[in-house]
Design a protein around this motif. Structure first.
Motif, short mmCIF file in Angstrom:
data_model
loop_
_atom_site.label_atom_id
_atom_site.label_comp_id
_atom_site.label_asym_id
_atom_site.label_seq_id
_atom_site.Cartn_x
_atom_site.Cartn_y
_atom_site.Cartn_z
N GLY A 102 2.53 11.04 5.92
CA GLY A 102 3.09 11.51 7.31
C GLY A 102 3.16 13.07 7.54
N ASN A 103 3.72 13.41 8.66
CA ASN A 103 3.48 15.08 8.81
C ASN A 103 4.72 15.86 8.38
OD1 ASN A 103 1.27 14.73 10.34
ND2 ASN A 103 2.39 13.80 12.17
N ASN A 104 5.86 15.24 7.65
CA ASN A 104 6.91 15.93 7.34
C ASN A 104 6.36 16.74 5.90
OD1 ASN A 104 8.61 15.00 9.25
ND2 ASN A 104 9.65 13.44 7.90
N TRP A 105 6.88 18.05 5.94
CA TRP A 105 6.49 18.78 4.84
C TRP A 105 7.60 19.93 4.61
CZ3 TRP A 105 3.06 18.86 1.20
CH2 TRP A 105 3.16 19.90 0.31
N PRO A 106 7.93 20.00 3.26
CA PRO A 106 7.13 18.85 2.19
C PRO A 106 8.43 17.58 2.24
CG PRO A 106 9.02 20.32 1.31
CD PRO A 106 8.87 21.05 2.68
N PRO A 107 7.29 16.77 1.73
CA PRO A 107 7.86 15.32 1.76
C PRO A 107 9.45 15.33 1.04
CG PRO A 107 5.47 14.91 1.21
CD PRO A 107 6.14 16.63 1.09
N THR A 108 10.33 14.61 1.75
CA THR A 108 11.56 14.35 0.84
C THR A 108 11.59 13.03 0.20
OG1 THR A 108 12.55 13.82 2.91
CG2 THR A 108 12.77 15.90 2.34
N VAL A 109 10.82 12.06 0.98
CA VAL A 109 10.92 10.78 0.41
C VAL A 109 9.24 10.36 -0.06
CG1 VAL A 109 11.15 8.37 1.04
CG2 VAL A 109 12.87 10.19 1.68
N TYR A 110 8.93 9.65 -1.02
CA TYR A 110 7.66 9.23 -1.36
C TYR A 110 7.51 7.59 -1.18
CZ TYR A 110 6.48 13.99 -2.73
OH TYR A 110 6.19 15.36 -2.22
N ARG A 135 -0.25 19.15 0.34
CA ARG A 135 -0.32 18.65 1.47
C ARG A 135 -1.79 18.17 1.34
NH1 ARG A 135 2.16 21.72 6.38
NH2 ARG A 135 2.33 19.79 7.79
N TRP A 136 -1.96 16.74 2.39
CA TRP A 136 -3.09 15.90 2.26
C TRP A 136 -4.46 16.68 2.40
CZ3 TRP A 136 -6.96 15.76 5.95
CH2 TRP A 136 -6.54 16.16 7.38
N ASN A 137 -4.36 17.72 2.97
CA ASN A 137 -5.76 18.53 2.88
C ASN A 137 -5.83 19.56 1.95
OD1 ASN A 137 -3.72 20.12 4.13
ND2 ASN A 137 -4.80 20.11 6.17
N GLY A 138 -4.81 19.67 1.31
CA GLY A 138 -4.71 20.87 0.34
C GLY A 138 -4.22 22.38 0.55
N ALA A 139 -3.98 22.48 1.95
CA ALA A 139 -3.67 23.66 2.68
C ALA A 139 -2.36 24.23 2.32
CB ALA A 139 -3.64 23.45 4.32
N ASN A 140 -1.42 23.28 1.64
CA ASN A 140 -0.18 23.93 1.44
C ASN A 140 0.29 23.19 0.05
OD1 ASN A 140 0.09 23.44 4.66
ND2 ASN A 140 1.10 25.20 4.01
N THR A 141 0.96 23.94 -0.75
CA THR A 141 1.85 23.58 -2.07
C THR A 141 3.12 23.99 -1.89
OG1 THR A 141 1.11 25.50 -3.05
CG2 THR A 141 -0.53 23.59 -3.05
N TYR A 142 3.99 23.28 -2.67
CA TYR A 142 5.37 23.50 -2.56
C TYR A 142 5.87 22.92 -4.12
CZ TYR A 142 10.37 23.18 -1.43
OH TYR A 142 11.44 23.16 -1.43
N TYR A 143 6.62 23.98 -4.97
CA TYR A 143 7.04 23.92 -6.09
C TYR A 143 8.33 23.94 -6.24
CZ TYR A 143 2.17 24.85 -7.35
OH TYR A 143 0.84 25.04 -7.39
N ALA A 144 9.04 23.30 -7.32
CA ALA A 144 10.57 23.35 -7.81
C ALA A 144 10.53 24.94 -8.22
CB ALA A 144 10.93 22.48 -8.58
N ASP A 145 11.57 25.74 -8.04
CA ASP A 145 11.72 27.13 -8.48
C ASP A 145 11.26 27.06 -9.83
OD1 ASP A 145 14.41 27.78 -6.13
OD2 ASP A 145 12.33 27.86 -5.92
N SER A 146 11.69 26.14 -10.58
CA SER A 146 11.82 26.16 -12.06
C SER A 146 10.43 26.20 -12.72
CB SER A 146 12.80 25.40 -13.01
OG SER A 146 12.20 24.07 -12.44
N MET A 147 9.39 25.62 -11.77
CA MET A 147 7.98 25.37 -12.06
C MET A 147 7.10 26.42 -11.68
SD MET A 147 8.92 22.29 -13.35
CE MET A 147 10.20 21.30 -12.92
N LYS A 148 7.54 27.29 -10.67
CA LYS A 148 6.61 28.26 -10.35
C LYS A 148 6.21 29.16 -11.21
CE LYS A 148 8.76 28.43 -5.66
NZ LYS A 148 9.44 29.28 -4.66
N TYR A 164 -2.69 11.22 2.64
CA TYR A 164 -1.44 11.19 1.88
C TYR A 164 -0.75 12.69 1.36
CZ TYR A 164 -0.75 6.21 2.46
OH TYR A 164 -0.47 5.13 2.85
N ASN A 165 0.14 13.13 1.70
CA ASN A 165 0.67 14.13 0.83
C ASN A 165 1.08 13.55 -0.62
OD1 ASN A 165 0.69 16.04 3.14
ND2 ASN A 165 2.53 14.96 3.77
N MET A 166 0.88 14.36 -1.66
CA MET A 166 1.13 13.83 -2.96
C MET A 166 2.06 14.72 -3.75
SD MET A 166 -1.22 11.45 -2.83
CE MET A 166 -1.56 11.29 -4.81
N GLY A 167 2.60 14.21 -4.62
CA GLY A 167 3.75 15.10 -5.38
C GLY A 167 3.68 14.64 -6.79
#
Length: 122
Positions: free
Chosen positions: A101-109, A52-65, A32-35
């Motif tokens: 799922g494969n969608n990245w980043p997820p838009t629905v959890y 991402r499920w394997n830790g290979a990618n991360t994604y942040y809200a701009d204000s949190m970067k 599972y991708n996690m958020g």
């Protein structure tokens, strides 16, 4: 069925740090991708970060970067949110969420934890 349990919230002074944990259980949770999301009183829930499920990618809200870092534990069943330089406006209930799922980043959890309270005092 995926179950998510957050921990690590609490009261911290402005400028301090906290690390939130999300323990995920379920047969395929490592896939599972996690958020992380948060919701402050009187405000809508907002996205914080995803991994991402394997830790290979991360994604942040701009204000949190730059202040927040999402990571997965070695067993990948645990997700962390390291929060540094905390501000009073970071006060909120923080939720862990999972999406298969494969969608990245997820838009629905699909799955959500019960949340953990973070309070930052000035």
């Amino acid at each position: 069925q995926v179950q998510l349990v957050e921990s690590g919230g609490g009261l911290v002074q402005a400028g301090g740090s906290l690390r939130l944990s999300c323990a995920a259980s379920g047969r395929t949770v490592v896939s599972y991708n996690m958020g992380w999301f948060r919701q402050a009183p009187g405000k809508e829930r907002e996205f914080v970060a995803a991994i991402r499920w394997n830790g290979a990618n991360t994604y942040y809200a701009d204000s949190m970067k730059g202040r927040f870092t999402i990571s997965r534990g070695n067993a990948r069943g645990t997700v962390y949110l390291q929060m540094n330089s905390l501000k009073p406006e970071d006060t909120a209930v923080y939720y862990c969420a999972a999406r298969y799922g494969n969608n990245w980043p997820p838009t629905v959890y699909d799955h959500w934890g019960q949340g953990t309270q973070v309070t930052v005092s000035s």
